[in-house]
Motif scaffolding. Structure first.
Motif, mmCIF file in Angstrom:
data_model
loop_
_atom_site.group_PDB
_atom_site.id
_atom_site.type_symbol
_atom_site.label_atom_id
_atom_site.label_comp_id
_atom_site.label_asym_id
_atom_site.label_seq_id
_atom_site.Cartn_x
_atom_site.Cartn_y
_atom_site.Cartn_z
ATOM 1 N N GLU A 65 2.333 5.258 -5.539
ATOM 2 C CA GLU A 65 3.105 4.831 -4.511
ATOM 3 C C GLU A 65 4.367 5.432 -4.109
ATOM 4 O O GLU A 65 4.895 5.236 -2.888
ATOM 5 C CB GLU A 65 3.746 3.252 -5.187
ATOM 6 N N ALA A 113 6.373 12.259 -0.216
ATOM 7 C CA ALA A 113 6.617 11.064 0.637
ATOM 8 C C ALA A 113 8.338 10.892 0.476
ATOM 9 O O ALA A 113 8.979 10.460 1.281
ATOM 10 C CB ALA A 113 6.177 9.725 0.350
ATOM 11 N N ASP A 171 10.997 5.278 4.791
ATOM 12 C CA ASP A 171 11.443 6.021 5.860
ATOM 13 C C ASP A 171 12.162 5.175 6.650
ATOM 14 O O ASP A 171 13.430 5.486 7.137
ATOM 15 C CB ASP A 171 10.412 6.168 6.843
ATOM 16 N N ARG A 215 10.279 13.557 2.250
ATOM 17 C CA ARG A 215 10.292 13.122 3.957
ATOM 18 C C ARG A 215 11.280 12.485 4.275
ATOM 19 O O ARG A 215 11.796 12.143 5.383
ATOM 20 C CB ARG A 215 8.930 12.842 4.291
ATOM 21 N N THR A 216 11.540 11.373 3.255
ATOM 22 C CA THR A 216 12.487 10.227 3.384
ATOM 23 C C THR A 216 13.894 10.462 2.760
ATOM 24 O O THR A 216 14.724 9.606 2.285
ATOM 25 C CB THR A 216 11.887 9.031 3.020
ATOM 26 N N GLU A 258 5.852 4.274 1.963
ATOM 27 C CA GLU A 258 6.293 5.198 2.731
ATOM 28 C C GLU A 258 7.092 4.801 3.981
ATOM 29 O O GLU A 258 8.022 5.480 4.439
ATOM 30 C CB GLU A 258 5.183 6.422 3.106
ATOM 31 N N ALA A 259 6.452 4.008 4.592
ATOM 32 C CA ALA A 259 7.106 3.375 5.811
ATOM 33 C C ALA A 259 8.490 2.617 5.618
ATOM 34 O O ALA A 259 9.317 2.744 6.217
ATOM 35 C CB ALA A 259 6.210 2.338 6.571
ATOM 36 N N THR A 313 0.756 -1.190 0.003
ATOM 37 C CA THR A 313 0.113 -0.049 0.075
ATOM 38 C C THR A 313 0.894 1.058 0.065
ATOM 39 O O THR A 313 2.312 0.987 0.210
ATOM 40 C CB THR A 313 -0.779 0.040 1.125
ATOM 41 N N VAL A 314 0.344 2.251 -0.407
ATOM 42 C CA VAL A 314 1.039 3.906 -0.286
ATOM 43 C C VAL A 314 1.519 3.853 1.127
ATOM 44 O O VAL A 314 2.870 3.923 1.222
ATOM 45 C CB VAL A 314 0.150 4.843 -0.633
ATOM 46 N N PRO A 315 0.891 3.667 2.168
ATOM 47 C CA PRO A 315 1.498 3.924 3.559
ATOM 48 C C PRO A 315 2.642 2.937 3.785
ATOM 49 O O PRO A 315 3.867 3.217 4.543
ATOM 50 C CB PRO A 315 0.317 3.680 4.593
ATOM 51 N N GLU A 316 2.569 1.718 3.331
ATOM 52 C CA GLU A 316 3.684 0.620 3.455
ATOM 53 C C GLU A 316 4.902 1.068 2.846
ATOM 54 O O GLU A 316 5.892 0.940 3.143
ATOM 55 C CB GLU A 316 3.186 -0.558 3.145
#
Length: 196
Positions: free
Chosen positions: A58, A63, A32, A66-67, A28-29, A23-26
Motif C-alpha cells: 500500500e 510512491a 500525492d 514521489r510524494t 498513492e493518489a 487500492t494501491v493507486p488510491e
C-alpha cells in the motif's frame, strides 16, 4: 520554529490492522494530494511521510519518494529482531538501521533515520548508550541526512494503551510497552546515562 511536516506517522501499521479497502493507486493518489496541499500552503517547508518500519504494497518506497521531499525511515533492532542474532551490540546490531537507510536511498531522495532506539527493558543503561553511539555513527556512515533517537523521555509507567482500544495483537502490545524506557530523560526530566 516549524522545520517541516510529516503527514503520516506509520500509516502502514494502521493499514495492516484496519484492513482498508483502498487500492494501491488510491493510496498513492491520497499521498500525492496531501503532499501537494502542504506544499501549496507552505512551499518553503519540507514534507515527508514517515511511513515507519518497512514499506508495504500500500505504501511502496517509490510512491513515498514521489510524494515527499525526503524519505523518513524507522528501524528498531529489537522489533526487527536483528539485535537477537548476535550478542547485543554484536556484528548485526545495526543491520535493520543500515538496511532501511539503503532501501530508502535507492529512490535518490535524502533519507532521514526518523526513529530508532532500544529500551531499558531490553538492555542496561551502558548498552543503551552504546547502542545510540553505534546506530548514530552507522547512520551517518550509510549516508543518512539526519538521525533521531526515539524518544526524548521515558513514558510514565502508569500510562497504558487500552488493549481493547487499539490492537489485540499481544506481541505488538508487548513491543509498545518496551517504549516505556526508551527516552534520553526519565519521565520526570532526569538525564539518563544514554542522554549524557
Amino acid at each position: 520554529a516549524v522545520q517541516g511536516f510529516d503527514f503520516g506517522n506509520e500509516l502502514n501499521v494502521v493499514v495492516e490492522f484496519v484492513r482498508t479497502k483502498a487500492t494501491v493507486p488510491e493510496m498513492e493518489a491520497w499521498m500525492d494530494a496531501i503532499y501537494r496541499a502542504f506544499k501549496s500552503g507552505s512551499p518553503e517547508h519540507l514534507v515527508t511521510n514517515g511511513i515507519g518500519t518497512g514499506f508495504t504494497k500500500e505504501f511502496g518506497v517509490e510512491a513515498i519518494a514521489r510524494t515527499s521531499d525526503y524519505v523518513s525511515v524507522h528501524s528498531y533492532p529489537g522489533v526487527h529482531r536483528t539485535s537477537r542474532m548476535d550478542p547485543f551490540l554484536g556484528q548485526r546490531t545495526t543491520y535493520s538501521v543500515n538496511y532501511m537507510i539503503e532501501w530508502a536511498s535507492t529512490t535518490g531522495k535524502p533519507v532521514l533515520m526518523q526513529e530508532t532506539g532500544v529500551s531499558n527493558t531490553e538492555v542496561s543503561d551502558a548498552d543503551m548508550a552504546r547502542a545510540l553511539s553505534v546506530t548514530l555513527a552507522s547512520s551517518w556512515a550509510e549516508g543518512a541526512a539526519g538521525y533521531f533517537w526515539w524518544c526524548t523521555h521515558d513514558n510514565d509507567p502508569a500510562y497504558r494503551i487500552p488493549e481493547d482500544l487499539v490492537w489485540k495483537e499481544p506481541s505488538l502490545l508487548k513491543d509498545l510497552r518496551t517504549g516505556e524506557m526508551m527516552g534520553l530523560l526519565t519521565n520526570d526530566n532526569r538525564e539518563k546515562p544514554v542522554g549524557m
